[in-house]
Scaffold this motif. Structure first.
Motif, mmCIF file in Angstrom:
data_model
loop_
_atom_site.group_PDB
_atom_site.id
_atom_site.type_symbol
_atom_site.label_atom_id
_atom_site.label_comp_id
_atom_site.label_asym_id
_atom_site.label_seq_id
_atom_site.Cartn_x
_atom_site.Cartn_y
_atom_site.Cartn_z
ATOM 1 N N SER A 108 49.126 44.677 41.340
ATOM 2 C CA SER A 108 49.394 43.615 41.944
ATOM 3 C C SER A 108 47.743 43.108 42.452
ATOM 4 N N SER A 109 47.235 43.960 43.124
ATOM 5 C CA SER A 109 45.789 43.484 43.779
ATOM 6 C C SER A 109 45.103 42.961 42.623
ATOM 7 N N ILE A 110 44.821 43.392 41.211
ATOM 8 C CA ILE A 110 43.963 42.854 40.411
ATOM 9 C C ILE A 110 44.418 41.705 40.078
ATOM 10 N N ILE A 111 45.633 41.620 39.564
ATOM 11 C CA ILE A 111 46.151 40.112 39.306
ATOM 12 C C ILE A 111 45.833 39.089 40.358
ATOM 13 N N SER A 112 46.513 39.590 41.359
ATOM 14 C CA SER A 112 46.108 38.544 42.581
ATOM 15 C C SER A 112 44.763 37.917 42.951
ATOM 16 N N PHE A 113 43.681 38.973 42.446
ATOM 17 C CA PHE A 113 42.312 38.533 42.462
ATOM 18 C C PHE A 113 41.896 37.594 41.706
ATOM 19 N N THR A 114 42.722 37.374 40.629
ATOM 20 C CA THR A 114 42.280 36.249 39.637
ATOM 21 C C THR A 114 42.876 34.851 39.965
ATOM 22 N N ARG A 115 43.746 34.960 41.225
ATOM 23 C CA ARG A 115 44.293 33.554 41.558
ATOM 24 C C ARG A 115 43.207 32.443 41.557
ATOM 25 N N THR A 116 41.968 32.589 42.083
ATOM 26 C CA THR A 116 40.967 31.712 42.397
ATOM 27 C C THR A 116 39.969 31.644 41.340
ATOM 28 N N SER A 117 40.484 32.138 40.140
ATOM 29 C CA SER A 117 39.154 32.400 39.075
ATOM 30 C C SER A 117 38.925 30.885 38.398
ATOM 31 N N LYS A 118 37.887 30.790 37.853
ATOM 32 C CA LYS A 118 37.404 29.336 37.276
ATOM 33 C C LYS A 118 37.196 29.971 35.718
ATOM 34 N N SER A 193 37.420 49.970 33.280
ATOM 35 C CA SER A 193 36.284 49.288 32.618
ATOM 36 C C SER A 193 36.724 47.833 32.521
ATOM 37 N N ILE A 194 37.706 47.529 32.056
ATOM 38 C CA ILE A 194 38.276 46.431 31.981
ATOM 39 C C ILE A 194 37.971 45.435 33.079
ATOM 40 N N VAL A 195 38.126 45.844 34.390
ATOM 41 C CA VAL A 195 38.176 45.223 35.593
ATOM 42 C C VAL A 195 36.862 44.993 35.877
ATOM 43 N N VAL A 196 35.794 46.049 35.491
ATOM 44 C CA VAL A 196 34.443 45.814 35.711
ATOM 45 C C VAL A 196 34.002 44.702 34.693
ATOM 46 N N SER A 197 34.619 44.646 33.436
ATOM 47 C CA SER A 197 33.834 43.627 32.324
ATOM 48 C C SER A 197 34.524 42.223 32.980
ATOM 49 N N SER A 198 35.549 42.291 33.607
ATOM 50 C CA SER A 198 36.054 40.941 34.027
ATOM 51 C C SER A 198 35.350 40.329 35.074
ATOM 52 N N ILE A 199 34.513 41.014 35.908
ATOM 53 C CA ILE A 199 33.692 40.469 37.013
ATOM 54 C C ILE A 199 32.666 39.836 36.459
ATOM 55 N N ASP A 200 31.957 40.260 35.159
ATOM 56 C CA ASP A 200 30.746 39.417 34.504
ATOM 57 C C ASP A 200 31.408 37.950 33.664
ATOM 58 N N LEU A 211 37.576 43.682 46.077
ATOM 59 C CA LEU A 211 37.739 44.300 44.794
ATOM 60 C C LEU A 211 37.780 45.981 45.286
ATOM 61 N N THR A 212 37.240 46.462 46.096
ATOM 62 C CA THR A 212 36.943 47.972 46.315
ATOM 63 C C THR A 212 38.695 48.496 46.967
ATOM 64 N N ARG A 213 39.521 47.518 47.285
ATOM 65 C CA ARG A 213 41.005 47.770 47.443
ATOM 66 C C ARG A 213 41.403 48.425 46.385
#
Length: 433
Positions: A108-118, A193-200, A211-213
């Protein structure tokens, strides 16, 4: 699946005494009946003056105090082991629920962190889809890993747990997952790994401290998984089990003679012998049943229900309804004192009042409920995992997928545009121009 007496009425609870699936009564009865038969024959022969038996009993002298002390010591050992087994069972149940909660919190946190993504809408959609699928696979594989390792790896019935659209993952990854020895750790590494790749890629737009949460919850679930492995892999120390079993056998041999010497009739000797042996061996059998709560036995945890719950919660993350943020209706009360007064007077409306006043039916929560086990299943005390016929074939599943993909509504636009259109229409996120 554990027989839930709390969910049954009184008449059903009483009838549960006669259900044998998952019960320790049959085994304890098989052990106690021969012992009770020997006690009956000894007392019957003594009362009817069988020469050989009377000579043997006349030479046998046993102080009841010694037998009582021996029985007390044995009872303490058996009760202690049963208590330890119950603690292992309860810890296993607690840890699996906490593991599921931690991993859902992380998803839930990972998907919620994409809410404001551009980032591009297609990339966002694909990222959310693969995250949900990987978390479903992670939970199912963890439950399979906890199963008793008596069977071969491919024969574990826990691998029959349903995952969310497993065919949606590429074939190369599925082959690598099948060959891997540490399947849970591999999927766990894929998620990180997917989460780390999504940051870039700009998909994860939240700051690093936030994101640490997600990583913390993901790691916490992994710790719970390894705690469950400790229960599943480390058995009760063999010397303790061996000593307890030896004392039980000695008690089984001595009880008929003691009961025949301390009773007046053969019937009473038989009944007392049966009850004494039956109770101790029932407790011993309960300890064996509860020592490892993971597996396909009738008294083990219902992992199919756990996986079903996890899949429902993960699919909720992809539902546009869950993405729609609540807002005030315009008819809300702003005066804090007035709200406090209504709460003190206990006039605040409950959910049933709110839902009855709605113009349309509630789509989530009230009408869609998690499937409960039927009364027949509760009576049986088992979900019969190895004989389950509810598994859908891969061919039937692929046909349904092709029908969904070829429907006129989906042919109007690509799949990611179709789902992202629903999400955007719900007001979840705003893609910049």
């Amino acid at each position: 699946m554990v027989l839930s007496f709390s969910r049954l009425k009184t008449r059903v609870s009483l009838s549960a005494l006669f259900h044998l699936n998952g019960s320790v009564f049959p085994f304890a009865t098989k052990v106690a009946l021969p012992c009770a038969g020997v006690a009956f024959l000894l007392k019957y022969g003594e009362l009817h003056g069988w020469p050989i038996l009377c000579d043997f009993l006349s030479q046998t002298e046993m102080d009841s105090t010694v037998y009582n002390a021996f029985s007390t010591l044995l009872g303490i050992l058996v009760v202690f082991r049963t208590g330890q087994a119950y603690n292992r069972f309860w810890d296993g149940s607690t840890l699996t629920h906490q593991m599921r909660g931690d991993w859902f919190d992380a998803a839930s946190s990972i998907i919620s962190f994409t809410r404001t993504s551009k980032a591009d809408a297609k990339k966002l959609w694909e990222f959310r889809q693969i995250v949900v699928r990987l978390f479903s696979m992670l939970h199912a594989l963890s439950l399979a890993e906890l199963e008793d390792d008596d069977d071969e790896d491919d024969d574990r019935w826990a691998y029959r747990l349903r995952v969310i659209d497993g065919t949606g993952i590429d074939v190369g990854s599925l082959k690598a997952l099948k060959k891997a020895e540490c399947k849970v750790e591999l999927v766990f590494h894929w998620i990180q790994s997917i989460v780390v790749s999504s940051i870039d890629c700009g998909i994860m737009s939240a700051p690093s401290p936030i994101l640490t949460r997600a990583y913390s919850e993901l790691a916490s679930g992994m710790v719970k998984f390894h705690d469950c492995l400790k229960i599943a892999r480390i058995a009760v120390p063999f010397p303790y089990s061996q000593a307890t079993l030896m004392l039980l056998v000695m008690h089984w041999l001595l009880t008929p003679f003691v009961m025949s010497l301390g009773t007046q009739t053969a019937t009473v000797s038989c009944i007392l012998t049966f009850v004494t042996v039956f109770i101790l061996w029932s407790l011993h059998s309960i300890a064996i049943e509860l020592e490892n709560p993971f597996g396909a036995d009738a008294n083990d945890l219902d992992v199919h229900d756990m996986q079903h719950d996890m899949n429902n919660r993960l699919l909720l993350l992809l539902d546009p309804i869950s993405a729609q943020l609540p807002s005030l209706s315009g008819q809300h009360v702003q005066d804090h004192e007035y709200l406090l007064s209504m709460e003190r007077e206990r006039v605040m409306p409950a959910f049933d009042t709110l839902w009855r006043n709605l113009a349309t039916e509630v789509e989530q929560g009230a009408d869609i409920k998690r499937g409960r086990r039927s009364l027949t299943q509760l009576k049986r005390g088992s979900f019969m995992a190895k004989k389950s016929s509810s598994q859908v074939s891969l061919t039937d599943y692929q046909k349904r997928v092709q029908e969904a993909l070829s429907s006129p509504e989906n042919n109007k636009k690509p799949q990611w545009q179709f789902f992202m259109g629903r999400i955007l229409s719900s007001g979840w996120m705003t893609v910049p121009c």
